[in-house]
Design an enzyme around this catalytic site. Structure first.
Site, PDB file in Angstrom:
ATOM      1  N   SER A 131      -7.196   5.547   3.483  1.00 58.72           N
ATOM      2  CA  SER A 131      -7.105   4.654   2.323  1.00 58.72           C
ATOM      3  C   SER A 131      -7.399   3.221   2.745  1.00 58.72           C
ATOM      4  O   SER A 131      -8.092   2.482   2.041  1.00 58.72           O
ATOM      5  CB  SER A 131      -5.706   4.735   1.700  1.00 58.72           C
ATOM      6  OG  SER A 131      -5.550   5.894   0.933  1.00 58.72           O
ATOM      7  N   LYS A 158       5.518   1.805  -3.016  1.00 61.40           N
ATOM      8  CA  LYS A 158       5.444   3.137  -3.618  1.00 61.40           C
ATOM      9  C   LYS A 158       5.737   2.995  -5.103  1.00 61.40           C
ATOM     10  O   LYS A 158       6.417   2.065  -5.525  1.00 61.40           O
ATOM     11  CB  LYS A 158       6.456   4.087  -2.974  1.00 61.40           C
ATOM     12  CG  LYS A 158       6.061   5.552  -3.047  1.00 61.40           C
ATOM     13  CD  LYS A 158       4.980   5.905  -2.038  1.00 61.40           C
ATOM     14  CE  LYS A 158       4.617   7.373  -2.100  1.00 61.40           C
ATOM     15  NZ  LYS A 158       3.630   7.746  -1.071  1.00 61.40           N
ATOM     16  N   GLY A 206      -2.987   7.937  -4.536  1.00 62.22           N
ATOM     17  CA  GLY A 206      -2.419   9.130  -5.126  1.00 62.22           C
ATOM     18  C   GLY A 206      -1.225   9.632  -4.334  1.00 62.22           C
ATOM     19  O   GLY A 206      -0.962   9.215  -3.210  1.00 62.22           O
ATOM     20  N   ASP A 207      -0.483  10.536  -4.929  1.00 60.90           N
ATOM     21  CA  ASP A 207       0.644  11.210  -4.281  1.00 60.90           C
ATOM     22  C   ASP A 207       0.867  12.490  -5.081  1.00 60.90           C
ATOM     23  O   ASP A 207      -0.050  12.936  -5.807  1.00 60.90           O
ATOM     24  CB  ASP A 207       1.888  10.301  -4.258  1.00 60.90           C
ATOM     25  CG  ASP A 207       2.983  10.795  -3.309  1.00 60.90           C
ATOM     26  OD1 ASP A 207       2.814  10.662  -2.094  1.00 60.90           O
ATOM     27  OD2 ASP A 207       4.000  11.332  -3.792  1.00 60.90           O
ATOM     28  N   LYS A 223       0.845  -1.189   0.000  1.00 64.11           N
ATOM     29  CA  LYS A 223       0.000   0.000   0.000  1.00 64.11           C
ATOM     30  C   LYS A 223       0.875   1.231   0.000  1.00 64.11           C
ATOM     31  O   LYS A 223       1.772   1.371   0.834  1.00 64.11           O
ATOM     32  CB  LYS A 223      -0.896   0.003   1.254  1.00 64.11           C
ATOM     33  CG  LYS A 223      -1.921   1.132   1.252  1.00 64.11           C
ATOM     34  CD  LYS A 223      -3.142   0.721   0.465  1.00 64.11           C
ATOM     35  CE  LYS A 223      -4.070   1.902   0.196  1.00 64.11           C
ATOM     36  NZ  LYS A 223      -3.641   2.753  -0.940  1.00 64.11           N
ATOM     37  N   GLN A 255       6.871   3.955   4.147  1.00 63.48           N
ATOM     38  CA  GLN A 255       5.469   3.528   4.102  1.00 63.48           C
ATOM     39  C   GLN A 255       5.235   2.242   4.884  1.00 63.48           C
ATOM     40  O   GLN A 255       4.176   2.057   5.481  1.00 63.48           O
ATOM     41  CB  GLN A 255       5.050   3.337   2.641  1.00 63.48           C
ATOM     42  CG  GLN A 255       3.553   3.300   2.419  1.00 63.48           C
ATOM     43  CD  GLN A 255       2.936   4.679   2.416  1.00 63.48           C
ATOM     44  OE1 GLN A 255       3.438   5.577   1.766  1.00 63.48           O
ATOM     45  NE2 GLN A 255       1.840   4.841   3.143  1.00 63.48           N
TER      46      GLN A 255
END
Length: 456
Positions: free
Chosen positions: A382, A114, A153-154, A78, A99
């Site tokens: 999320s 990522k 998203g990022d 994730k 993350q």
């Protein structure tokens, strides 16, 4: 590892984690965790591919696409997708590594990953972005899925891009599933998701303020960097709770309050509209020609905001230097929490940690919270979106917001209690949230990896 190319961002993230583990009692109590760190620092899988697409003039364009699937011991990979010309493997490995432990701190079943591409969405038409997203997803779709890897998203990937990516996945794989988060509300998205990182950051700092005996947000002067999603909603929540926001910024400069001014709700809403059109902060004209905000080109806000109580870096990595950290401390800043990932350099973190160690809670100590804890609200919601997708249900705004508040409270106290357990502290010294959060996230992941035979 001299045979490997230099990866400065990833090396920084690794050193920051390893330093806090080494300077705690963790390895003395559990020396076997050194092996776990060695294994966990290498991704399970790195996928790199080319993305060939056509611009509006009919010319062929090509970019590099990536997905770093770092660790799946706690659940499906994730983490976000970033579209920015600076994207490279080092940056994505640093983000994916962070993350892993951020997701662990949420208490939800999510691994760490990522991805992204060195594509610049600025200046591109909707059609060009759609064609790029479709080409990108044609390759990425082979490697992701609701139970395998769930991107979000990022930077450079908002609701429009998530829509194009989800549509491409649905057509490519013939599946409608919760494979991406940040989706539209009509097709599987969650309420509070756009606000989650900014709101969660403020909820986390609320516990810092209370624990340090600093009261609530009322009357606090808050410096914020960035003007994207995280900064916008952090600013709005701070204002709602009675704080005075004195800055926002983007990659080209900073908007700073002067002469007793402040950033208002109307300012933030106008900047939201500006950023939705992908315009620079320099294009913002305050209403009625107000002179309470000044735009300063080519700078970050930290040296220009004067005395503040709270600093919230919400833009990008390494946006607070050692020099800027010293300026914030000199200006009386007592609370620093990262809305961005690895927002502070190692030098800045050491400045804040030294202040925490040398001054007692009642003596003006500066307390620093790392992004993996303070900004985990975004990935937490999320995860809640994934849960709603699995149940084919949609929760109310109040339900999601309450779950977010609970997750941020638990992340704060998990870091606090873990620091007390593993990091010696003098009488009256505030616990190290960076050490406590790093250790708590790492131990949870390491134990799961051991149980599953990833190390022994």
């Amino acid at each position: 590892m001299s045979n490997l190319p230099s990866e400065p961002e990833f090396e920084q993230a690794y050193k920051e984690l390893a330093y806090t583990l080494e300077n705690s009692s963790l390895f003395q109590k559990f020396p076997q965790y050194r092996t776990a760190l060695k294994v966990a620092s290498i991704p399970e899988r790195v996928i790199q591919f080319r993305v060939v697409w056509e611009d509006d003039a009919g010319n062929l364009q090509v970019n590099r696409g990536y997905r770093v699937q770092f660790n799946s011991a706690l659940g499906p990979y994730k983490g976000g997708l970033r579209l920015h010309p600076s994207v490279n493997l080092s940056i994505l490995k640093f983000l994916g590594f962070e993350q892993i432990f951020k997701n662990a701190l949420t208490g939800l079943m999510m691994g760490g990953g990522k991805g992204g591409a060195d594509f610049d969405p600025k200046g591109k038409s909707d059609a060009e972005i759609r064609r790029f997203c479709e080409a990108f997803m044609r390759e990425l779709s082979r490697h992701i899925g609701a139970d395998t890897d769930v991107p979000a998203g990022d930077i450079g990937v908002g609701g429009r891009e998530i829509g194009y990516l989800f549509g491409a996945y649905r057509r490519e794989r013939n599946k409608f599933e919760g494979v991406l988060t940040g989706k539209g509300l009509a097709w599987g998205g969650s309420l509070i998701r756009p606000e989650a990182t900014g709101y969660g950051l403020v909820y986390y700092v609320t516990h810092m303020l209370e624990h340090a005996g600093a009261g609530g947000w009322q009357g606090k002067r808050v410096a914020i960097s960035g003007s994207g999603n995280v900064a916008q909603y952090a600013a709005l929540k701070c204002i709602e709770l009675g704080a005075t926001v004195v800055s926002l910024s983007d990659s080209k400069g900073s908007l700073v309050a002067v002469d007793g001014g402040r950033v208002t709700v109307e300012d933030v809403e106008a900047i939201m509209a500006l950023k939705a059109k992908r315009q620079a902060l320099a294009d913002y004209a305050p209403p009625q020609g107000s002179s309470s905000l000044k735009y300063v080109a080519g700078v970050r806000p930290w040296l220009h905001v004067g005395a503040v109580d709270v600093a919230l870096p919400c833009a990008t990595q390494n946006e607070v230097s050692g020099e800027e950290a010293l300026a914030l401390v000199a200006g009386g800043c007592r609370f620093v929490a990262e809305g961005s990932n690895m927002g502070c350099t190692l030098e800045a973190i050491e400045v804040f940690e030294r202040e925490r160690r040398e001054k007692k809670a009642g003596g003006g100590a500066t307390w620093y919270a790392p992004g993996k804890a303070a900004n985990c609200g975004g990935v937490a919601v999320s995860g809640l979106e994934m849960a709603q997708n699995s149940q084919r249900l949609a929760w109310t705004r109040e339900e999601v917001d309450q779950k977010l508040k609970d997750i941020m409270k638990n992340a704060f106290y998990l870091g606090l209690d873990t620091a007390r357990e593993y990091v010696p502290a003098a009488e009256g010294e505030l616990p190290s949230l960076v050490a406590g959060s790093n250790i708590a996230g790492f131990v949870k992941v390491a134990r799961a990896m051991e149980d599953q035979g990833d190390w022994w």
